[in-house]
Design a protein around this motif. Sequence first.
Motif, short mmCIF file in Angstrom:
data_model
loop_
_atom_site.label_atom_id
_atom_site.label_comp_id
_atom_site.label_asym_id
_atom_site.label_seq_id
_atom_site.Cartn_x
_atom_site.Cartn_y
_atom_site.Cartn_z
N GLY A 223 0.84 -1.19 0.00
CA GLY A 223 0.00 0.00 0.00
C GLY A 223 0.87 1.23 0.00
O GLY A 223 1.08 1.85 -1.06
N PRO A 224 1.42 1.62 1.17
CA PRO A 224 2.30 2.80 1.17
C PRO A 224 3.52 2.66 0.28
O PRO A 224 4.09 3.67 -0.14
CB PRO A 224 2.72 2.90 2.65
CG PRO A 224 1.58 2.30 3.40
CD PRO A 224 1.11 1.16 2.53
N ASP A 225 3.91 1.42 -0.06
CA ASP A 225 5.07 1.25 -0.94
C ASP A 225 4.82 1.82 -2.34
O ASP A 225 5.75 1.97 -3.13
CB ASP A 225 5.50 -0.21 -1.04
CG ASP A 225 4.44 -1.13 -1.63
OD1 ASP A 225 3.28 -0.68 -1.83
OD2 ASP A 225 4.75 -2.30 -1.89
N GLN A 226 3.57 2.18 -2.63
CA GLN A 226 3.24 2.76 -3.93
C GLN A 226 3.51 4.26 -3.99
O GLN A 226 3.46 4.85 -5.08
CB GLN A 226 1.76 2.52 -4.25
CG GLN A 226 1.33 1.07 -4.32
CD GLN A 226 -0.16 0.94 -4.54
OE1 GLN A 226 -0.73 1.56 -5.43
NE2 GLN A 226 -0.81 0.14 -3.71
N TRP A 227 3.77 4.88 -2.84
CA TRP A 227 3.79 6.34 -2.85
C TRP A 227 4.90 6.91 -3.74
O TRP A 227 4.71 7.95 -4.38
CB TRP A 227 3.87 6.92 -1.44
CG TRP A 227 5.23 7.08 -0.83
CD1 TRP A 227 5.84 6.22 0.02
CD2 TRP A 227 6.12 8.19 -0.99
NE1 TRP A 227 7.07 6.71 0.41
CE2 TRP A 227 7.27 7.93 -0.20
CE3 TRP A 227 6.09 9.38 -1.72
CZ2 TRP A 227 8.36 8.80 -0.12
CZ3 TRP A 227 7.17 10.26 -1.65
CH2 TRP A 227 8.29 9.98 -0.86
N THR A 228 6.06 6.22 -3.81
CA THR A 228 7.14 6.77 -4.62
C THR A 228 6.81 6.75 -6.10
O THR A 228 7.11 7.70 -6.83
CB THR A 228 8.45 6.02 -4.35
OG1 THR A 228 8.23 4.61 -4.47
CG2 THR A 228 9.00 6.33 -2.98
N SER A 229 6.18 5.67 -6.56
CA SER A 229 5.81 5.62 -7.98
C SER A 229 4.69 6.60 -8.29
O SER A 229 4.68 7.25 -9.35
CB SER A 229 5.43 4.20 -8.40
OG SER A 229 4.34 3.72 -7.64
N LEU A 230 3.74 6.75 -7.36
CA LEU A 230 2.66 7.72 -7.56
C LEU A 230 3.21 9.15 -7.57
O LEU A 230 2.80 9.97 -8.40
CB LEU A 230 1.62 7.58 -6.44
CG LEU A 230 0.79 6.29 -6.46
CD1 LEU A 230 0.04 6.12 -5.14
CD2 LEU A 230 -0.20 6.31 -7.63
N CYS A 231 4.15 9.41 -6.69
CA CYS A 231 4.75 10.75 -6.64
C CYS A 231 5.60 11.02 -7.88
O CYS A 231 5.58 12.12 -8.44
CB CYS A 231 5.59 10.89 -5.37
SG CYS A 231 6.28 12.53 -5.11
#
Length: 248
Positions: A223-231
């Motif tokens: 879940g939170p591991d997606q934040w870098t790709s989303l950012c």
Amino acid sequence: MATASLTAVPARTDGPRPAVLVLPGGGYGHQADHEAEPVAEWLASLGIHAYVLRYRVAPHRHPAPLEDAKAALLQIRAGGMGLAVDGTRVGVLGFSAGGHLAATLSTAVATGDAALDLQAAVPDLTVLCYPVVSYTDEVHQGCVDNLLGTSPSEALLREVSADLHVTATTPPAFVWHTADDAAVPVHHSLAYTGSLVSAGVPAELHVFPHGRHGLGLAPEDPGPDQWTSLCAAWLTRMGWTQSSPRAM
């Protein structure tokens, strides 16, 4: 920490590049190492110059950390430390208390120093990671005590509540948080994003259902591991990088 220090991590791309000031968290009492240089390395991999600021913390009080952040951003925008910086694209990224510092920097909260309280000290975009934002609602008491002391006035609490100072000129923001953050309630991210939307400022918010506070790059947290790709994808849409979105 008696004085602030700024460390540059150059982008792996030639020519003038956007730059981002990285502000690690730590409740204004210390600096979280995993939210510092590793994050700068990730930004550099996207073709963005990154600068890690070790700003002053307790026993230093407001506005000392904000003075450090404004001075660093002005130095970066002027091409300090020998890197080719695109002075029209200088952003800020902060975690937790560093997110609060990033938000007060972005909303032009004053330090009282005319040499620092300049429009050039306001970043061009903002990334907030589980930020502390409000000092009046669902507060993080440790941040209050460390930044303002044990008996701050109501006026001072409102002065450093970034969600109360958003205007139409506040920079666009990418914000993320976890819904069950037990240290800094998700309300902080919701309040800041809501203020941006109300002011007509572009904002992107991601709330992940689960995850402890202080995840940093969160490479092993579903879940939170997606934040870098989303950012990274958001930064590409903002025109700051041509790189393919990457996670860490």
